[in-house]
Design a protein around this motif. Structure first.
Motif, PDB file in Angstrom:
ATOM      1  N   THR A 130      -8.714  -0.553  -3.064  1.00  0.00           N
ATOM      2  CA  THR A 130      -8.039  -2.050  -3.027  1.00  0.00           C
ATOM      3  C   THR A 130      -8.825  -2.935  -3.933  1.00  0.00           C
ATOM      4  O   THR A 130     -10.158  -3.035  -3.699  1.00  0.00           O
ATOM      5  N   ALA A 151       0.742  -1.166   0.002  1.00  0.00           N
ATOM      6  CA  ALA A 151       0.173   0.149   0.019  1.00  0.00           C
ATOM      7  C   ALA A 151       1.020   1.416  -0.009  1.00  0.00           C
ATOM      8  O   ALA A 151       2.056   1.136   0.508  1.00  0.00           O
ATOM      9  N   TRP A 164      -1.176  -5.194   2.125  1.00  0.00           N
ATOM     10  CA  TRP A 164      -2.695  -6.019   1.959  1.00  0.00           C
ATOM     11  C   TRP A 164      -2.375  -7.260   1.792  1.00  0.00           C
ATOM     12  O   TRP A 164      -1.528  -7.847   0.917  1.00  0.00           O
ATOM     13  N   ASN A 181      -9.763   2.307   1.113  1.00  0.00           N
ATOM     14  CA  ASN A 181      -8.400   2.022   1.818  1.00  0.00           C
ATOM     15  C   ASN A 181      -8.614   1.834   3.391  1.00  0.00           C
ATOM     16  O   ASN A 181      -7.575   1.589   3.829  1.00  0.00           O
ATOM     17  N   GLN A 207      -3.788  -2.062  -4.565  1.00  0.00           N
ATOM     18  CA  GLN A 207      -4.271  -0.857  -4.060  1.00  0.00           C
ATOM     19  C   GLN A 207      -3.775   0.307  -5.024  1.00  0.00           C
ATOM     20  O   GLN A 207      -2.738   0.579  -5.458  1.00  0.00           O
TER      21      GLN A 207
END
Length: 297
Positions: free
Chosen positions: A205, A153, A159, A219, A200
Motif C-alpha cells: 500500500t 484493495a 484502505w 498488505n 494498493q
C-alpha cells in the motif's frame, strides 16, 4: 496503471536516487527522518518515446482518473460524473450520482468493481464494471474521524487514511467495520503531513505525502519504508514501476531493482499545461484543461 493528479500539482524539481530510500524499522518504529537527496545530473536528457496521437477526448477540466486491468479509462468530469472510455478513448458508460460530491479519488483496477471517494461528502461509492451502483457508504455514520484518501484493495476491502487520528485503516464495506489499523504518529514523527493519494499495488500500500514522500506498507498495514519523492499529489503504476510527472517528463522508478528512468512528453506538449498523466501497457493519457489526449506508445 493508475492515475496522476486529482488536482493540478507539480512534482519536485530534483529527484533523489533510489539508494536514498528510507528503510523500514526493524523493532521499534522511529520517526522517519528526511532521506539525503544527492543532486541529479541535469544534463541527462529523458528518453524520447514514440508517441502517436489517436484522439482528444473533449472533456473540460477533467478530474480524478484511473485505469482498470483491461485498459479502460475512468475520468471524473467537471460536474463530478464518472465517465468510462475504452482504451482508445471511445466513450462507453457514464455514472451520474443523484447527489454529486467532489470526486477526490477513483480506483478501477479490480475491473469487477470501481470505487469513487467523495471527500466533501465523506462517502464511498462502489460501482460495477458498467458503472451501475452497487452500494454507498456514508463514512460519517460508521467512523468518528475525517477520511482524507481512500482506495479499493484487491480483496474488496478499502484502505482509508483517517486524518483526525493519523491512522491507516483497512475497512470492510460489507460489515462496516475496520479490519485492521496502523497508527502513523510514530512513523511520521514531527513532520506536517499532507496526504494526497493512496493505492494498493502488488501486495503493498502506497500512501503519498506531498510534504515528505511516499510511505510504503505491506498488505497487512505494516510499515516498510519511505520513498523520498516529495512534492507529489499522486503516483501511478505500470508493470514493476512506479511513475509520476516531473519536470516535463514521466519519471519511472523500478520497485525492485531500484533503477530510475525518464520519458519525455510528446513533442510540442506544454509541460505547464499538463495536469495528469496515466500510462497503460499500450496507451497513455495526457490531461489538460481542454480534455484528455490519447496516445499510442
Amino acid at each position: 496503471m493508475l492515475f496522476l493528479l486529482t488536482t493540478t500539482a507539480h512534482a519536485q524539481t530534483t529527484v533523489p536516487s533510489a539508494a536514498s530510500t528510507a528503510p523500514a524499522a526493524t523493532q521499534t518504529v522511529a520517526p522517519v527522518q528526511p532521506a539525503p537527496q544527492p543532486p541529479v545530473d541535469a544534463t541527462a536528457a529523458p528518453t524520447v518515446a514514440t508517441w502517436k496521437l489517436l484522439r482528444l477526448i473533449r472533456l473540460p477540466n477533467p478530474g480524478a482518473a484511473s485505469l482498470d486491468r483491461r485498459g479502460a479509462l475512468y475520468v471524473a468530469d467537471a460536474d463530478n460524473n464518472l465517465r468510462q472510455y475504452g482504451p482508445e478513448g471511445l466513450p462507453l458508460n457514464t455514472y451520474a450520482p443523484a447527489q454529486p460530491g467532489h470526486v477526490a479519488q477513483v480506483e478501477a483496477w479490480n475491473v469487477t468493481s470501481t470505487l469513487v471517494f467523495n471527500d466533501d461528502r465523506q462517502q464511498l461509492v462502489l460501482l460495477d464494471r458498467f458503472l451501475s451502483l452497487i452500494s454507498e457508504v456514508r463514512l460519517g455514520d460508521v467512523l468518528d474521524g475525517t477520511v482524507r484518501v481512500a482506495t479499493l484493495a484487491p480483496d474488496n476491502f478499502i484502505w482509508l487514511l483517517d486524518e483526525s487520528t493519523l491512522t491507516l485503516r483497512e475497512f470492510d464495506p460489507n460489515t462496516l467495520r475496520a479490519v485492521q489499523s496502523t497508527p502513523l504518529d510514530l512513523i511520521i514523527g514531527r513532520s506536517r503531513p499532507d496526504f494526497r493519494f493512496i493505492r494498493q499495488y502488488q501486495n503493498n500500500t502506497y500512501l503519498v505525502d506531498r510534504s515528505t514522500g511516499v510511505y510504503v506498507f505491506d498488505n497487512l498495514g505494516n510499515y516498510k519504508k519511505k520513498l523520498p519523492f516529495p512534492g507529489l499529489s499522486t503516483v501511478g503504476f505500470r508493470g514493476d514501476e512506479l511513475y509520476f510527472l516531473e519536470a516535463g517528463a514521466i519519471h519511472f522508478f523500478h520497485l525492485y531493482n531500484l533503477t530510475e528512468r525518464r520519458v519525455a512528453l510528446p513533442a510540442g506538449t506544454d509541460p505547464g499545461a499538463v495536469r495528469q498523466v496515466l500510462v497503460g501497457e499500450t496507451y497513455a493519457y495526457i490531461f489538460t484543461a481542454a480534455g484528455v489526449a490519447v496516445y499510442q506508445m
